[in-house]
Design a protein around this motif. Structure first.
Motif, mmCIF file in Angstrom:
data_model
loop_
_atom_site.group_PDB
_atom_site.id
_atom_site.type_symbol
_atom_site.label_atom_id
_atom_site.label_comp_id
_atom_site.label_asym_id
_atom_site.label_seq_id
_atom_site.Cartn_x
_atom_site.Cartn_y
_atom_site.Cartn_z
ATOM 1 N N THR A 236 -11.716 18.984 -8.162
ATOM 2 C CA THR A 236 -10.033 19.335 -7.517
ATOM 3 C C THR A 236 -9.676 17.833 -7.148
ATOM 4 O OG1 THR A 236 -11.206 19.995 -5.496
ATOM 5 C CG2 THR A 236 -10.509 21.447 -7.144
ATOM 6 N N ALA A 237 -10.499 16.657 -7.078
ATOM 7 C CA ALA A 237 -10.159 15.398 -6.264
ATOM 8 C C ALA A 237 -10.372 14.209 -7.148
ATOM 9 C CB ALA A 237 -11.035 15.211 -5.022
ATOM 10 N N HIS A 238 -9.905 14.352 -8.494
ATOM 11 C CA HIS A 238 -10.212 13.089 -9.522
ATOM 12 C C HIS A 238 -9.167 11.944 -8.806
ATOM 13 C CE1 HIS A 238 -11.233 16.022 -12.967
ATOM 14 N NE2 HIS A 238 -11.987 15.831 -12.227
ATOM 15 N N LYS A 239 -8.217 12.052 -8.089
ATOM 16 C CA LYS A 239 -7.668 10.841 -7.280
ATOM 17 C C LYS A 239 -8.437 10.119 -6.419
ATOM 18 C CE LYS A 239 -2.996 12.732 -8.140
ATOM 19 N NZ LYS A 239 -1.488 13.104 -7.596
ATOM 20 N N ALA A 240 -9.362 10.781 -6.242
ATOM 21 C CA ALA A 240 -10.398 10.048 -5.007
ATOM 22 C C ALA A 240 -11.413 8.994 -6.086
ATOM 23 C CB ALA A 240 -11.260 10.953 -4.298
ATOM 24 N N ASP A 241 -11.317 9.182 -7.167
ATOM 25 C CA ASP A 241 -12.243 8.319 -8.059
ATOM 26 C C ASP A 241 -12.078 6.860 -7.952
ATOM 27 O OD1 ASP A 241 -14.008 7.273 -9.877
ATOM 28 O OD2 ASP A 241 -13.173 8.383 -11.673
ATOM 29 N N ILE A 242 -12.980 5.940 -7.615
ATOM 30 C CA ILE A 242 -13.179 4.757 -7.469
ATOM 31 C C ILE A 242 -14.062 4.008 -8.110
ATOM 32 C CG2 ILE A 242 -13.297 2.958 -5.724
ATOM 33 C CD1 ILE A 242 -13.220 4.605 -3.432
ATOM 34 N N PRO A 243 -13.416 3.147 -9.320
ATOM 35 C CA PRO A 243 -14.324 2.671 -10.296
ATOM 36 C C PRO A 243 -15.412 1.850 -9.627
ATOM 37 C CG PRO A 243 -11.991 2.119 -10.712
ATOM 38 C CD PRO A 243 -12.132 2.631 -9.558
ATOM 39 N N GLY A 244 -16.733 2.313 -10.110
ATOM 40 C CA GLY A 244 -17.924 1.646 -9.457
ATOM 41 C C GLY A 244 -18.556 1.983 -8.375
ATOM 42 N N ILE A 245 -17.836 3.039 -8.000
ATOM 43 C CA ILE A 245 -18.601 3.820 -6.551
ATOM 44 C C ILE A 245 -18.658 5.314 -6.679
ATOM 45 C CG2 ILE A 245 -17.859 4.190 -4.185
ATOM 46 C CD1 ILE A 245 -16.498 1.607 -3.913
ATOM 47 N N ALA A 246 -19.739 5.626 -6.483
ATOM 48 C CA ALA A 246 -20.150 7.134 -6.464
ATOM 49 C C ALA A 246 -19.427 7.942 -5.461
ATOM 50 C CB ALA A 246 -21.497 7.645 -6.752
ATOM 51 N N VAL A 247 -18.271 8.347 -5.369
ATOM 52 C CA VAL A 247 -17.731 9.246 -4.373
ATOM 53 C C VAL A 247 -17.923 10.662 -4.286
ATOM 54 C CG1 VAL A 247 -15.567 9.882 -3.220
ATOM 55 C CG2 VAL A 247 -15.897 7.659 -4.140
ATOM 56 N N CYS A 248 -18.675 11.288 -3.355
ATOM 57 C CA CYS A 248 -18.648 12.558 -3.064
ATOM 58 C C CYS A 248 -17.700 13.325 -2.156
ATOM 59 C CB CYS A 248 -20.297 12.926 -2.512
ATOM 60 S SG CYS A 248 -21.393 12.240 -3.664
ATOM 61 N N GLY A 249 -16.793 14.209 -2.718
ATOM 62 C CA GLY A 249 -15.706 14.621 -1.586
ATOM 63 C C GLY A 249 -15.483 16.137 -1.620
ATOM 64 N N LYS A 250 -14.748 16.832 -0.906
ATOM 65 C CA LYS A 250 -14.483 18.234 -0.814
ATOM 66 C C LYS A 250 -12.913 18.196 -0.331
ATOM 67 C CE LYS A 250 -14.796 22.407 -1.694
ATOM 68 N NZ LYS A 250 -13.227 22.191 -1.864
ATOM 69 N N THR A 251 -11.994 18.850 -1.170
ATOM 70 C CA THR A 251 -10.732 19.111 -0.794
ATOM 71 C C THR A 251 -10.522 20.320 0.048
ATOM 72 O OG1 THR A 251 -10.458 20.388 -2.925
ATOM 73 C CG2 THR A 251 -9.860 17.817 -2.993
ATOM 74 N N GLY A 252 -9.302 20.362 0.780
ATOM 75 C CA GLY A 252 -8.759 21.493 1.166
ATOM 76 C C GLY A 252 -7.538 21.867 1.579
ATOM 77 N N THR A 253 -6.927 22.788 1.327
ATOM 78 C CA THR A 253 -5.565 23.127 1.827
ATOM 79 C C THR A 253 -5.322 24.043 2.788
ATOM 80 O OG1 THR A 253 -4.977 22.656 -0.628
ATOM 81 C CG2 THR A 253 -3.313 23.711 0.593
ATOM 82 N N ALA A 254 -5.065 23.627 3.975
ATOM 83 C CA ALA A 254 -4.861 24.460 5.180
ATOM 84 C C ALA A 254 -3.481 25.151 5.465
ATOM 85 C CB ALA A 254 -5.398 23.940 6.449
ATOM 86 N N GLU A 255 -3.548 26.497 5.474
ATOM 87 C CA GLU A 255 -2.113 27.257 5.557
ATOM 88 C C GLU A 255 -1.688 27.126 6.973
ATOM 89 O OE1 GLU A 255 -2.508 31.370 4.110
ATOM 90 O OE2 GLU A 255 -2.122 30.660 2.073
ATOM 91 N N ASN A 256 -0.573 26.765 7.478
ATOM 92 C CA ASN A 256 -0.215 26.983 8.997
ATOM 93 C C ASN A 256 1.481 27.231 9.042
ATOM 94 O OD1 ASN A 256 1.202 23.803 8.750
ATOM 95 N ND2 ASN A 256 0.117 23.984 7.175
#
Length: 616
Positions: free
Chosen positions: A514-534
């Motif tokens: 769900t977070a391909h836009k956080a991909d940085i060439p050459g860096i192994a990024v581990c992430g988690k997205t969230g969508t918070a209702e409010n």
């Protein structure tokens, strides 16, 4: 024959003795016991001048100067000594009105006719130089030198804080301070006030009838030297902080970045940001009012005080607790049905896949197994037991409590416990089906952004964290706070956090993440997205750490009312922060310009309220 006047002479002697005794007692009172008259006499010939110490400086983690001092002057007045003053000439020299003069003199006289108080504060060197040679003409007035805080770079206002004049509460709580003194009001200036302020000194000067200083009293034997404040060496990376503020310049939200291995905060900002120099000097009051009245709340520190629903980033902690309790296994799968709204993806066949796809139904069933463990036949008692266990582990993750970061006014968020629901619904009148929204980070769960960044640190460290902090050490002896070096264990097995890390890696790099836009060439990024209702449009949330092995940075990004989800806005912004820190510059220039320039936040005031899922 006795002298008929002998009795009268005795009476006269007694009267004279009585009168003499009265004079002696009165003189003792005036000269020894009554400080008012002593103070009057001293003020005619001596001047007690407070020697203000230089406040401690602040540096960033690389030795760059963040906060320093500049000399300014306070014009002091002793109302009783003001005589033969040409007020028109005086006001013209100082550039004030007659009304200003009368109001300030009234305030000074109310404080004390015999003691010095501030008539005009924080006068610059240039302004003082224009009328310095005229000061001898103004009896009862003299100059007291002090320092003013200045900020070399217009960044980190919420971290550094500001200094302001003491108020009545400050005076009541601490006898060290006198009227006209300054004290740290927010940020590190407040948290480290005792270390930064130093110790005041005193200088006693003799003055002549024209109010001119003619030398030190007793050759300075009664003087005391001020002790300068201790310098703070912070954990902040000034370049990264400046870059983060540039990225968030036209947005609302916050960014917190931490070094997982130490708990040192690299960047902490709340947007909108503001230049800390706005709250310095005589313009501080006017600027404070403007900032305070701004509808976007720039004075509000969202990173430490905003209590948000975490959304799907909360699922990582849910999975770790469930694995540890044994209510699921790493290979447990659940059918992706419509129980909480599916994101149109295949059913997750494992915890790793569930984290990657952020499957709502998967974590609904996972949370149900945590809450309803079958310890009791009565579903209400069983839910109370399960929630108590869940609550304990959530606190081990740092949720539902104040993280003891070295900044004031930190909120604790909310992890609802049995007492909370018993009060809300009544004793044994609620069960899992009443509270299931907690499973996906909605419902009654609230977290603070610093806690979100800390969650990323826990996964990066595979199960533990150090208390986030902003000062490495202070003073010439490099004093450290031992509490910041205490490891906080979650008590959950490392192997489960390895699963979480792989799932978070897939969120960014895997098919269906769900977070391909956080991909940085050459860096192994581990992430988690969230969508918070409010209230208003949904918030965009993302936590991450990088690299996957031996992580150097953990980050949380929260963008308010940015419709599109965590992968759309918060994730790419987090990737810019990670790339800037790990590579020194961002190589994806078009990508960078797009997310710096765009403002996805819903305009204020908000007009739409989102309906939360009904409890059932």
């Amino acid at each position: 024959m006795a002298d008929k006047y002998s009795d009268r002479s005795g009476i006269v002697k007694i009267i004279f003795l009585a009168i003499g005794l009265i004079f002696v007692v009165r003189l003792l009172i005036l000269q020894i016991f009554d400080s008012e008259y002593k103070e009057k006499a001293n003020n005619q010939s001596l001047r007690n001048i407070t020697q203000y110490p230089a406040r401690g400086l602040m540096y960033d983690r690389n030795g760059g100067l963040l906060v320093y001092n500049e000399a300014v002057y306070d014009l002091m007045v002793i109302p009783r000594m003001v005589k033969d003053l040409d007020t028109n000439y005086f006001c013209n020299a100082l550039g004030i009105t007659q009304e200003d003069f009368l109001e300030r003199m009234k305030k000074a006289h109310t404080y004390s006719p015999y003691s010095a108080s501030i008539f005009m504060k924080q006068i610059s060197k240039e302004e003082f130089g224009r009328w310095e040679n005229l000061l001898y003409k103004f009896k009862g007035f003299y100059i007291s030198k002090r320092t003013l805080r200045l900020y070399g770079r217009p960044i980190a206002a919420h971290v550094l804080g500001y200094v302001g004049e003491v108020n009545e509460r400050d005076l009541e709580e601490n006898p060290y301070y006198k009227r006209g003194d300054y004290i740290g009001k927010s940020g590190l200036e407040a948290s480290y006030e005792e270390e930064l302020r130093g110790v005041k000194g005193k200088k006693i000067m003799q003055v002549d009838v024209h109010n001119r200083e003619i030398g030190s009293y007793m050759h300075g034997q009664m003087d005391t030297m001020p002790l300068e404040g201790k310098n703070l060496y912070t954990t902040i990376d000034a370049d990264l902080q400046e870059y983060a503020e540039k990225v968030m310049a036209n947005k609302r939200g916050c960014i917190v970045a931490i070094e997982p291995a130490t708990g040192e905060v690299l960047t902490l900002l709340s947007a909108p940001c503001y230049d800390p120099n706005l709250l310095v000097g005589r313009i501080r009051g006017e600027n404070f009012v403007k900032l305070n009245e701004d509808i976007s709340k720039p004075l509000f520190n969202r990173a430490l005080q905003a209590q948000y629903p975490p959304g799907s980033i909360f699922k990582v902690a849910q999975a770790m607790i469930a694995l540890h309790l044994g209510v699921i296994t790493p290979s447990t799968g659940f059918v992706c049905d419509k129980v909480l709204g599916c994101h149109n993806h295949p059913s997750a066949r494992s915890v790793q896949e569930a984290i990657k796809m952020s499957c709502n139904p998967y974590f609904y069933y996972t949370y149900r197994r945590v809450i309803q463990q079958g310890k009791y036949k009565n579903i209400y008692k069983d839910s109370q037991y399960g929630l108590t266990v869940w609550d304990d582990y959530m606190h081990r993750f740092g949720f539902g409590q104040r993280l003891e970061i070295d900044l004031p006014n930190v909120k604790k968020g909310n992890i609802p416990d049995t007492a909370f629901y018993n009060k809300w619904y009544g004793f044994e009148r609620w069960a899992f089906t009443t509270i299931y929204s907690n499973s996906i980070g909605q419902g009654e769960v609230e977290v603070v952004p610093i806690q979100m960044a800390n969650l990323a640190c826990i996964v990066a460290n595979r199960g533990y964290f150090y208390t986030p902090h902003l000062v490495r050490f202070y003073g010439p002896d490099s004093t450290k706070n031992p509490a910041f070096y205490e490891k906080h264990e979650t008590g959950i097995e490392k192997e489960y956090f390895d699963i979480a890390a792989r799932g978070m890696y897939d969120v960014v790099h895997g098919a269906g993440g769900t977070a391909h836009k956080a991909d940085i060439p050459g860096i192994a990024v581990c992430g988690k997205t969230g969508t918070a209702e409010n209230y208003g449009n949904d918030h965009s949330v993302f936590i991450a750490f990088a690299p996957m092995d031996n992580p150097k940075i953990a980050v949380a990004v929260y963008v308010e009312n940015a419709q599109g989800g965590g992968g759309t806005w918060a994730a790419p912004i987090a990737s810019l922060i990670i790339e800037k820190y790990l590579k020194g510059e961002v190589e994806r220039k078009d990508f960078e310009h797009y997310y710096i320039d765009i403002n996805p936040c819903q305009k204020l005031p908000l007009t739409r309220r989102v309906k939360k899922p009904k409890k059932r």
